[in-house]
Design a protein around this motif. Structure first.
Motif, PDB file in Angstrom:
ATOM      1  N   ILE A 106     -46.877 -14.502  75.244  1.00 16.54           N
ATOM      2  CA  ILE A 106     -46.618 -15.079  73.509  1.00 16.54           C
ATOM      3  C   ILE A 106     -46.766 -17.346  73.493  1.00 16.54           C
ATOM      4  N   ALA A 108     -45.788 -19.957  71.233  1.00 12.00           N
ATOM      5  CA  ALA A 108     -44.905 -20.863  70.406  1.00 12.00           C
ATOM      6  C   ALA A 108     -44.566 -22.018  70.846  1.00 12.00           C
ATOM      7  N   THR A 109     -44.453 -22.677  69.374  1.00  9.33           N
ATOM      8  CA  THR A 109     -43.730 -23.963  68.976  1.00  9.33           C
ATOM      9  C   THR A 109     -42.587 -24.017  67.955  1.00  9.33           C
ATOM     10  N   ARG A 111     -40.117 -24.794  65.784  1.00 13.62           N
ATOM     11  CA  ARG A 111     -39.507 -25.056  64.565  1.00 13.62           C
ATOM     12  C   ARG A 111     -39.315 -25.894  63.709  1.00 13.62           C
ATOM     13  N   TYR A 129     -49.939 -18.660  62.508  1.00 12.87           N
ATOM     14  CA  TYR A 129     -48.490 -18.889  63.238  1.00 12.87           C
ATOM     15  C   TYR A 129     -47.569 -18.235  62.494  1.00 12.87           C
ATOM     16  N   ALA A 132     -40.323 -17.405  63.551  1.00 12.07           N
ATOM     17  CA  ALA A 132     -40.369 -16.114  64.350  1.00 12.07           C
ATOM     18  C   ALA A 132     -38.686 -16.734  64.715  1.00 12.07           C
ATOM     19  N   LEU A 144     -38.450 -20.847  65.491  1.00 15.12           N
ATOM     20  CA  LEU A 144     -39.902 -20.815  65.946  1.00 15.12           C
ATOM     21  C   LEU A 144     -40.767 -20.600  65.807  1.00 15.12           C
ATOM     22  N   SER A 145     -42.219 -21.161  66.038  1.00 15.74           N
ATOM     23  CA  SER A 145     -43.679 -20.828  64.972  1.00 15.74           C
ATOM     24  C   SER A 145     -44.359 -19.961  65.572  1.00 15.74           C
ATOM     25  N   VAL A 146     -44.780 -18.596  66.030  1.00 16.23           N
ATOM     26  CA  VAL A 146     -45.369 -17.961  66.751  1.00 16.23           C
ATOM     27  C   VAL A 146     -46.981 -17.747  66.514  1.00 16.23           C
ATOM     28  N   SER A 148     -49.954 -16.256  65.807  1.00 10.96           N
ATOM     29  CA  SER A 148     -50.261 -15.080  65.465  1.00 10.96           C
ATOM     30  C   SER A 148     -51.148 -13.932  65.648  1.00 10.96           C
ATOM     31  N   LEU A 167     -42.903 -16.083  77.045  1.00  9.49           N
ATOM     32  CA  LEU A 167     -42.708 -16.928  76.105  1.00  9.49           C
ATOM     33  C   LEU A 167     -42.959 -18.629  76.731  1.00  9.49           C
ATOM     34  N   VAL A 169     -43.843 -22.001  75.569  1.00 11.43           N
ATOM     35  CA  VAL A 169     -42.886 -22.854  73.998  1.00 11.43           C
ATOM     36  C   VAL A 169     -43.284 -24.201  74.727  1.00 11.43           C
TER      37      VAL A 169
END
Length: 300
Positions: A106, A108-109, A111, A129, A132, A144-146, A148, A167, A169
Motif C-alpha cells: 500500500i 500512501a503519503t 495528508r 488517491y 485514509a 494519509l492519502s492512499v 487508489s 505500508l 509512507v
C-alpha cells in the motif's frame, strides 16, 4: 557479388528503399568485400532485404540483425530439457512472488490537516488517491492519502481484512498493517472511498475475521446420498497475536459426515497461535450441518 546485386536492384527497382543513405551504401560494399574475401555465402543481412518491405528503412534491419547475432553467440548450442524446464519454473515462481509483493503493498503519503473537508477529499479522489486513517495500538492516528489502485483490487475480496500489508509512507521504512475497514462506492463496488489501517505490532492481540473453506466434500457419505450442506457461517472471528502469520482461510474437513451430522464451531481445529474470539454464541453454534432431503431418504 550478391550484395552488389541487391544494391543495384534496390537502386533500380525500389529507389525509395535506401532513402538516399550514402552511409548504408558503404556498409553494403564492406559486407560484399568481406564475404568475397572469406569465400562464404551471402551474409544474412542481404537475405533479410529480399523479403523486407520497400517502405521500411533497411538500416533498422541491420541494427536488429547485429543484436540478434550477438545474442545468439552467447546462448549455449545445446541446453538440456530438464535445465530449460527448471529455468522456466524459476521464472514462474519469481513472477508470482513479484505479483504477490506488489499486491500486498500500500503506497500512501501524509495528508495535511488542511485537506480534510469534503471539497478537498473530492479533489483528492480525482487525482487517484483516497483518504485514509492510520492507527496504532496506543491510540495514535495519522491522516494519509492512499494510492487508489493499491487497494482497489481488495474491495471485492473477503480476505482483505485478514491479509498483512506493507505500508509505504513517503520515505519512511515499510510498516506491517492490516485493513480494519475498507469502504467502497455504493454503485461502483471496485472504487474505494475510505480506508482505515491498523498497525500490526508484535505483543498485541487482534480480532480478525477469516473466511471458512470446506474440503473433502466428496468423502462425505451424507452428501453422496443426496444430503444438503447447510453452512451457517462463511467467516469466523479469531483472536491472533501480532506478528503471527494470518492464514488465508480456515479449512473444515467434511470427511465421514453422515446425514444429520453437525460440526460445532468449538470443535474446529485452528492453527497454532490462533483461537476463537470471545463471542458468546460461538460456544454453542454449529458451523455446518448435513440436512435430510427427499433424495437422501430414497423418495426421489
Amino acid at each position: 557479388r550478391a550484395a552488389r546485386g541487391m544494391l543495384r536492384m534496390s537502386l533500380c527497382g525500389v529507389p525509395g528503399m535506401l532513402h538516399g543513405s550514402a552511409k548504408f551504401v558503404r556498409q553494403l560494399s564492406a559486407l560484399s568485400f568481406q564475404s568475397r574475401r572469406l569465400k562464404t555465402a551471402t551474409p544474412p543481412i542481404a537475405m533479410k532485404f529480399q523479403v523486407s518491405s520497400p517502405f521500411r528503412d533497411p538500416r533498422t534491419f541491420l541494427k536488429r540483425d547485429s543484436h540478434e547475432t550477438r545474442a545468439m553467440s552467447t546462448v549455449p548450442a545445446k541446453v538440456d530439457d530438464e535445465e530449460r524446464e527448471r529455468r522456466k519454473i524459476q521464472r514462474l515462481i519469481a513472477a508470482k512472488e513479484k505479483r504477490q509483493k506488489e499486491k500486498t503493498t500500500i503506497v500512501a503519503t501524509v495528508r495535511p490537516k488542511a485537506k480534510t473537508g469534503t471539497r478537498a477529499v473530492v479533489e483528492m479522489r480525482k487525482t487517484g488517491y483516497v483518504p485514509a486513517i492510520f492507527q496504532d495500538s496506543k491510540g495514535n492516528s495519522e491522516l494519509l492519502s492512499v494510492l487508489s489502485k493499491s487497494v482497489r483490487r481488495w474491495t471485492t475480496e473477503a480476505r482483505a481484512v485478514s491479509t498483512v500489508f506493507q505500508l509505504h509512507v513517503d520515505d519512511r521504512p515499510p510498516v506491517p498493517v492490516i485493513i480494519r475497514e475498507l469502504q467502497a462506492h455504493y454503485v461502483h463496488f471496485e472504487e474505494p472511498m475510505h480506508v482505515t489501517l491498523l498497525k500490526y505490532e508484535q505483543g498485541q492481540s487482534y480480532v480478525i475475521e477469516i473466511p471458512v473453506s470446506l474440503v473433502n466434500q466428496d468423502k462425505s457419505p451424507g452428501l453422496r446420498v443426496g444430503g444438503a450442506l447447510n453452512l451457517n457461517m462463511r467467516s469466523i472471528k479469531v483472536e491472533i497475536e501480532g506478528g503471527t502469520p494470518i492464514p488465508e482461510r480456515v479449512e473444515v474437513d467434511c470427511t465421514g459426515l453422515e446425514v444429520g451430522s453437525r460440526i460445532f464451531l468449538r470443535d474446529v481445529q485452528l492453527p497454532a497461535g490462533i483461537k476463537l474470539a470471545d463471542v458468546q454464541h460461538y460456544k454453542t453454534i454449529s458451523l455446518l450441518r448435513i440436512a435430510k432431503t427427499r433424495a437422501s431418504m430414497g423418495l426421489v
